[in-house]
Design a protein around this motif. Structure first.
Motif: not given
Length: 156
Positions: A58-59, A64-66, A145-148
């Motif tokens: 869940i954590k 990942l959602q954030l 998701i994002f490069e950084e």
């Protein structure tokens, strides 16, 4: 030696003008060549939902959602506290983010109020990255998701 130290040495008379110019020339010649940045293809909403199916924690799902929905970096997620999230205004206050700067960002639409109880996440950066990496491999989604944020997950 860097330019500042070289200038100080010359100003204080420790080196001659010729030596100063020679060293300055050497510094300029040895500048590092800037590495070309890669352009990553971002994960689509459908692909992201597929990846989440392979995340048992869940954590990690919350992290990942954030990252995906609010654009937070891993370290920002790790440092996030429940009081940093305002459910009424749907905003997140990031304290000491990249470059030690504070900022405000939007709260992901998918964020559920009950998730606030799971903060702080108390996971390491490596744990989040590896969980995403494994889940994206299992889901056969070869993007980031994002490069950084998820630099370990580029599969080219």
């Amino acid at each position: 030696m860097n330019k500042k130290n070289l200038q100080q040495a010359y100003s204080s008379g420790l080196i001659t003008k010729e030596k100063y110019q020679e060293e300055l020339f050497n510094i300029e010649q040895n500048k590092k060549i800037k590495k070309k940045s890669r352009i990553y293809e971002k994960v689509t909403t459908e692909e992201f939902e597929q990846i989440l199916k392979y995340i048992p924690s869940i954590k990690v799902k919350l992290a990942l959602q954030l990252a995906y929905g609010s654009g937070l970096r891993i370290q920002e997620i790790i440092n996030l506290k429940p009081e940093d999230i305002n459910l009424v205004t749907r905003k997140i206050f990031i304290r000491q983010g990249k470059g030690s700067k504070d900022r405000i960002t939007i709260l992901a639409k998918s964020f559920e109020p009950s998730w606030k109880e799971s903060l702080p996440i108390k996971l390491t950066k490596a744990a989040i990255q590896l969980s995403f990496h494994k889940a994206s491999m299992d889901a056969n989604v070869n993007k980031v998701i994002f490069e950084e944020v998820f630099f370990l997950c580029a599969f080219y």
